[in-house]
Design a protein around this motif. Structure first.
Motif, PDB file in Angstrom:
ATOM      1  N   ASP A 230       0.865  -1.175   0.000  1.00  0.00           N
ATOM      2  CA  ASP A 230       0.000   0.000   0.000  1.00  0.00           C
ATOM      3  C   ASP A 230       0.902   1.225   0.000  1.00  0.00           C
ATOM      4  OD1 ASP A 230       0.706   0.457   2.749  1.00  0.00           O
ATOM      5  OD2 ASP A 230      -0.891  -0.908   3.372  1.00  0.00           O
ATOM      6  N   LEU A 231       0.329   2.405  -0.235  1.00  0.00           N
ATOM      7  CA  LEU A 231       1.172   3.597  -0.370  1.00  0.00           C
ATOM      8  C   LEU A 231       1.934   3.942   0.911  1.00  0.00           C
ATOM      9  CD1 LEU A 231      -1.052   5.804  -2.712  1.00  0.00           C
ATOM     10  CD2 LEU A 231       1.231   4.905  -3.240  1.00  0.00           C
ATOM     11  N   PRO A 232       1.307   3.848   2.094  1.00  0.00           N
ATOM     12  CA  PRO A 232       2.109   4.157   3.301  1.00  0.00           C
ATOM     13  C   PRO A 232       3.328   3.238   3.442  1.00  0.00           C
ATOM     14  CG  PRO A 232      -0.235   4.099   3.842  1.00  0.00           C
ATOM     15  CD  PRO A 232      -0.109   3.633   2.423  1.00  0.00           C
ATOM     16  N   ARG A 233       3.153   1.962   3.126  1.00  0.00           N
ATOM     17  CA  ARG A 233       4.294   1.049   3.259  1.00  0.00           C
ATOM     18  C   ARG A 233       5.314   1.257   2.127  1.00  0.00           C
ATOM     19  NH1 ARG A 233       1.661  -4.706   4.237  1.00  0.00           N
ATOM     20  NH2 ARG A 233      -0.187  -3.718   3.321  1.00  0.00           N
ATOM     21  N   LEU A 234       4.867   1.625   0.934  1.00  0.00           N
ATOM     22  CA  LEU A 234       5.827   1.936  -0.142  1.00  0.00           C
ATOM     23  C   LEU A 234       6.698   3.128   0.271  1.00  0.00           C
ATOM     24  CD1 LEU A 234       3.457   1.477  -3.201  1.00  0.00           C
ATOM     25  CD2 LEU A 234       5.619   0.243  -2.898  1.00  0.00           C
ATOM     26  N   ARG A 235       6.048   4.100   0.923  1.00  0.00           N
ATOM     27  CA  ARG A 235       6.801   5.274   1.375  1.00  0.00           C
ATOM     28  C   ARG A 235       7.819   4.878   2.444  1.00  0.00           C
ATOM     29  NH1 ARG A 235       6.806  10.811   1.416  1.00  0.00           N
ATOM     30  NH2 ARG A 235       5.339  10.779  -0.296  1.00  0.00           N
ATOM     31  N   LYS A 236       7.364   4.073   3.397  1.00  0.00           N
ATOM     32  CA  LYS A 236       8.261   3.610   4.459  1.00  0.00           C
ATOM     33  C   LYS A 236       9.417   2.788   3.860  1.00  0.00           C
ATOM     34  CE  LYS A 236       8.065   1.201   8.895  1.00  0.00           C
ATOM     35  NZ  LYS A 236       7.463  -0.019   9.445  1.00  0.00           N
ATOM     36  N   GLY A 237       9.107   2.044   2.813  1.00  0.00           N
ATOM     37  CA  GLY A 237      10.133   1.233   2.143  1.00  0.00           C
ATOM     38  C   GLY A 237      11.024   2.048   1.225  1.00  0.00           C
ATOM     39  N   GLN A 238      10.751   3.351   1.106  1.00  0.00           N
ATOM     40  CA  GLN A 238      11.538   4.282   0.285  1.00  0.00           C
ATOM     41  C   GLN A 238      11.575   3.869  -1.183  1.00  0.00           C
ATOM     42  OE1 GLN A 238      14.764   4.465   3.544  1.00  0.00           O
ATOM     43  NE2 GLN A 238      14.872   6.500   2.622  1.00  0.00           N
ATOM     44  N   VAL A 239      10.461   3.344  -1.648  1.00  0.00           N
ATOM     45  CA  VAL A 239      10.371   2.960  -3.062  1.00  0.00           C
ATOM     46  C   VAL A 239      10.155   4.237  -3.876  1.00  0.00           C
ATOM     47  CG1 VAL A 239       9.066   1.633  -4.770  1.00  0.00           C
ATOM     48  CG2 VAL A 239       9.454   0.690  -2.464  1.00  0.00           C
ATOM     49  N   ALA A 240      11.099   4.510  -4.790  1.00  0.00           N
ATOM     50  CA  ALA A 240      11.014   5.718  -5.621  1.00  0.00           C
ATOM     51  C   ALA A 240      10.215   5.453  -6.882  1.00  0.00           C
ATOM     52  CB  ALA A 240      12.412   6.205  -5.988  1.00  0.00           C
ATOM     53  N   ALA A 241      10.292   4.221  -7.377  1.00  0.00           N
ATOM     54  CA  ALA A 241       9.566   3.892  -8.615  1.00  0.00           C
ATOM     55  C   ALA A 241       9.157   2.436  -8.577  1.00  0.00           C
ATOM     56  CB  ALA A 241      10.447   4.160  -9.832  1.00  0.00           C
ATOM     57  N   GLN A 242       7.920   2.189  -9.002  1.00  0.00           N
ATOM     58  CA  GLN A 242       7.395   0.825  -9.015  1.00  0.00           C
ATOM     59  C   GLN A 242       6.861   0.499 -10.399  1.00  0.00           C
ATOM     60  OE1 GLN A 242       6.977  -1.703  -6.243  1.00  0.00           O
ATOM     61  NE2 GLN A 242       6.984  -2.668  -8.250  1.00  0.00           N
ATOM     62  N   PHE A 243       7.320  -0.610 -10.966  1.00  0.00           N
ATOM     63  CA  PHE A 243       6.680  -1.159 -12.164  1.00  0.00           C
ATOM     64  C   PHE A 243       5.488  -1.991 -11.707  1.00  0.00           C
ATOM     65  CE2 PHE A 243      10.643  -0.238 -14.355  1.00  0.00           C
ATOM     66  CZ  PHE A 243      10.257  -0.013 -15.662  1.00  0.00           C
ATOM     67  N   TRP A 244       4.275  -1.602 -12.131  1.00  0.00           N
ATOM     68  CA  TRP A 244       3.067  -2.376 -11.842  1.00  0.00           C
ATOM     69  C   TRP A 244       2.867  -3.382 -12.958  1.00  0.00           C
ATOM     70  CZ3 TRP A 244       1.841  -1.581  -7.054  1.00  0.00           C
ATOM     71  CH2 TRP A 244       2.043  -0.332  -6.485  1.00  0.00           C
ATOM     72  N   SER A 245       2.528  -4.602 -12.584  1.00  0.00           N
ATOM     73  CA  SER A 245       2.381  -5.657 -13.577  1.00  0.00           C
ATOM     74  C   SER A 245       1.000  -5.619 -14.224  1.00  0.00           C
ATOM     75  CB  SER A 245       2.612  -7.017 -12.923  1.00  0.00           C
ATOM     76  OG  SER A 245       2.421  -8.038 -13.873  1.00  0.00           O
ATOM     77  N   VAL A 246       1.006  -5.545 -15.546  1.00  0.00           N
ATOM     78  CA  VAL A 246      -0.217  -5.683 -16.340  1.00  0.00           C
ATOM     79  C   VAL A 246      -0.296  -7.167 -16.688  1.00  0.00           C
ATOM     80  CG1 VAL A 246      -1.405  -4.964 -18.444  1.00  0.00           C
ATOM     81  CG2 VAL A 246       0.165  -3.373 -17.305  1.00  0.00           C
ATOM     82  N   TYR A 247      -0.938  -7.917 -15.809  1.00  0.00           N
ATOM     83  CA  TYR A 247      -0.896  -9.379 -15.903  1.00  0.00           C
ATOM     84  C   TYR A 247      -2.216  -9.925 -16.434  1.00  0.00           C
ATOM     85  CZ  TYR A 247      -1.465 -14.166 -14.119  1.00  0.00           C
ATOM     86  OH  TYR A 247      -1.739 -15.500 -13.999  1.00  0.00           O
ATOM     87  N   VAL A 248      -2.093 -10.936 -17.279  1.00  0.00           N
ATOM     88  CA  VAL A 248      -3.265 -11.664 -17.778  1.00  0.00           C
ATOM     89  C   VAL A 248      -2.977 -13.153 -17.611  1.00  0.00           C
ATOM     90  CG1 VAL A 248      -4.611 -12.204 -19.853  1.00  0.00           C
ATOM     91  CG2 VAL A 248      -3.882  -9.857 -19.422  1.00  0.00           C
ATOM     92  N   PRO A 249      -3.894 -13.935 -17.029  1.00  0.00           N
ATOM     93  CA  PRO A 249      -3.592 -15.349 -16.791  1.00  0.00           C
ATOM     94  C   PRO A 249      -3.557 -16.180 -18.072  1.00  0.00           C
ATOM     95  CG  PRO A 249      -5.803 -14.813 -16.003  1.00  0.00           C
ATOM     96  CD  PRO A 249      -5.200 -13.541 -16.496  1.00  0.00           C
ATOM     97  N   CYS A 250      -2.759 -17.228 -18.034  1.00  0.00           N
ATOM     98  CA  CYS A 250      -2.639 -18.123 -19.190  1.00  0.00           C
ATOM     99  C   CYS A 250      -3.970 -18.788 -19.545  1.00  0.00           C
ATOM    100  CB  CYS A 250      -1.577 -19.189 -18.915  1.00  0.00           C
ATOM    101  SG  CYS A 250       0.081 -18.601 -19.323  1.00  0.00           S
ATOM    102  N   GLU A 251      -4.840 -18.954 -18.558  1.00  0.00           N
ATOM    103  CA  GLU A 251      -6.142 -19.586 -18.819  1.00  0.00           C
ATOM    104  C   GLU A 251      -6.930 -18.794 -19.866  1.00  0.00           C
ATOM    105  OE1 GLU A 251      -4.764 -19.131 -15.905  1.00  0.00           O
ATOM    106  OE2 GLU A 251      -4.676 -21.143 -15.045  1.00  0.00           O
ATOM    107  N   ALA A 252      -6.602 -17.524 -20.032  1.00  0.00           N
ATOM    108  CA  ALA A 252      -7.332 -16.694 -21.000  1.00  0.00           C
ATOM    109  C   ALA A 252      -6.728 -16.758 -22.400  1.00  0.00           C
ATOM    110  CB  ALA A 252      -7.365 -15.245 -20.521  1.00  0.00           C
ATOM    111  N   GLN A 253      -5.608 -17.489 -22.550  1.00  0.00           N
ATOM    112  CA  GLN A 253      -4.967 -17.523 -23.873  1.00  0.00           C
ATOM    113  C   GLN A 253      -5.950 -18.032 -24.925  1.00  0.00           C
ATOM    114  OE1 GLN A 253      -1.389 -19.939 -24.376  1.00  0.00           O
ATOM    115  NE2 GLN A 253      -0.649 -18.566 -25.959  1.00  0.00           N
TER     116      GLN A 253
END
Ligand SMILES: *[C@@H]1O[C@H](CO)[C@@H](O)[C@H](O)[C@H]1NC(C)=O
Ligand SMILES: *[C@@H]1O[C@H](CO)[C@@H](O)[C@H](O)[C@H]1NC(C)=O
Length: 417
Positions: free
Chosen positions: A92-115
């Motif tokens: 969550d954002l408070p923990r990202l801040r505490k973790g000093q994360v400057a940049a996060q790649f968010w995963s645009v994920y699609v499951p294989c079951e949808a192939q």
């Protein structure tokens, strides 16, 4: 372009300043834990931490059906329903801040079951939910696509958000989809997830066979198109043969967005030494996953195991080729001491026990290495600016039997047969 030049200049000035004025001295490896943690925090205040993979957006789908009206990313999700009961929730954002994360790649994920079904729709809906989540929390995070964007937001004290797409089965084997994803702001594509695509072999053993070991000829063309676009090629989840094929043709450095090393946990999902050895020539980077099962091949792991994986990449490839791709929110067992996104500084405190790790080395691990790759990939885009977009179409025999339910252009399919 100008922004890019400015960044290069800034980095160059930064280097010059660092070499002519003494660096702040590094804490002793024997320093106490509080001293090392304070030093780690100071380091991450000075230089950005970039994590290559976080699966929170898929949890928005699973838990909330992408309905964000009651989702408060600024809240402590450890206390909120349904998150507090989920072993897959570590972000969550408070923990990202505490973790000093400057940049996060968010995963645009699609499951294989949808192939071969509605992957492209799911893909677009995941891009949409990420963009809506970021837009609803603009004070704390904003979408960027470049290292200059990361640096700018780092200096403003706002987290940068980026997107990486996982995996290639969701592309419908289409060059047009790859290009459209770039236009939407996606900056890496994981070639496979846990299923073979019609053009690339994954690392998992599956009941069906790949169309070829590694990449098919069309798979190679897709990689070259990603190079032309400035889309990073991510080899986490790819088979070793796919990785070798990519290394032999790519015109840009590659990434492994969330992987461990096979020497320490012998599963196909982890990276072999022979492939780690290719990184210096290619210039790419392995971002280390924090999933217990990849670290120790067991349910148990701790911070020491993460350090071991990082040091193994350092030993085999070098300190320039390793970074962080924890995979939080896509994993349900995390190392003791790195339980959620708030604990990245603990990893740096741990590494400070090892005198081999200079402050500059730690900055590379935190973010400078992946940012170097992003810049190099962008430079390749600029070099290839006069190359035309690929108009290749996947050969019909590579998809026909597997993907019966699709709109068929009769004459075109005939030509391709
Ligand atoms: C979200 O959570 C934060 C922190 O608890 C709080 O200050 C804010 O008011 C909440 N926002 C909404 C819309 O509930
Ligand atoms: C992690 O676990 C190993 C045993 O599996 C132990 O030797 C090591 O000290 C632990 N590390 C920490 C930081 O507790």
């Amino acid at each position: 372009m100008n922004e890019h030049r400015l960044l290069v200049l800034t980095l160059w000035l930064g280097t010059t300043v660092c070499s002519s004025t003494p660096l702040p001295s590094r804490v002793s490896p024997d320093a106490s834990h509080p001293e090392r943690l304070a030093a780690a925090r100071a380091l991450l205040d000075e230089s950005p931490l970039v994590d290559g993979h976080n699966d929170l957006p898929w949890n928005l789908r699973k838990f909330l059906h992408n309905k964000l009206h009651s989702f408060n990313f600024s809240a402590d999700l450890q206390r909120e329903k349904p998150w507090r009961a989920q072993s897959f929730s570590q972000t969550d954002l408070p923990r990202l801040r505490k973790g000093q994360v400057a940049a996060q790649f968010w995963s645009v994920y699609v499951p294989c079951e949808a192939q071969y079904l509605n992957t492209v729709q799911l893909l677009l809906e995941q891009v949409d939910v990420i963009k809506r989540m970021i837009a609803a929390h603009q004070k704390e995070t904003i979408m960027v696509t470049t290292t200059s964007g990361i640096q700018r937001e780092f200096h403003r004290g706002r987290m940068a958000s980026l997107m990486g797409m996982e995996g290639g089965h969701a592309l419908g084997s289409s060059m047009g989809v790859v290009r459209s994803l770039y236009d939407l702001g996606v900056r890496y594509i994981t070639l496979t997830h846990k299923c073979h695509t019609p053009w690339a072999e994954c690392s998992d053993k599956t009941p069906d066979h790949p169309n070829s070991p590694g990449l098919t000829p069309y798979g190679k063309k897709l990689v070259l198109e990603m190079n032309r676009l400035g889309m990073m090629v991510d080899l986490s989840h790819s088979s070793s043969q796919t990785a070798r094929d990519v290394f032999s043709i790519t015109r840009a450095p590659v990434i492994f967005s969330h992987s461990g090393v096979r020497k320490l946990c012998p599963i196909n999902r982890n990276v072999e030494d022979s492939i780690l050895k290719k990184l210096p020539d290619n210039g790419g980077v392995v971002l280390i996953s924090f999933y217990n099962e990849f670290l120790t091949c067991s349910k148990y792991a701790n911070i020491t195991n993460v350090v071991e994986h990082i040091n193994h990449v350092r030993n085999i490839a070098g300190v320039d080729y390793v970074g962080l791709g924890a995979g939080y929110d896509g994993i349900n067992r995390t190392p003791i001491g790195l339980d959620d996104v708030s604990q990245y500084p603990e990893l740096f405190a741990e590494l400070l026990k090892d005198s081999r790790w200079s402050l500059q080395d730690l900055k590379k691990l935190a973010g400078l290495n992946i940012m170097r790759v992003m810049d190099a990939v962008q430079e390749v885009r600029e070099e290839l600016i006069n190359e035309s977009p690929s108009e290749d179409i996947i050969p019909i025999h590579d998809i026909d039997a597997r993907w019966p339910c699709r709109y068929k252009f009769a004459s075109l399919d005939h030509d391709l047969a």
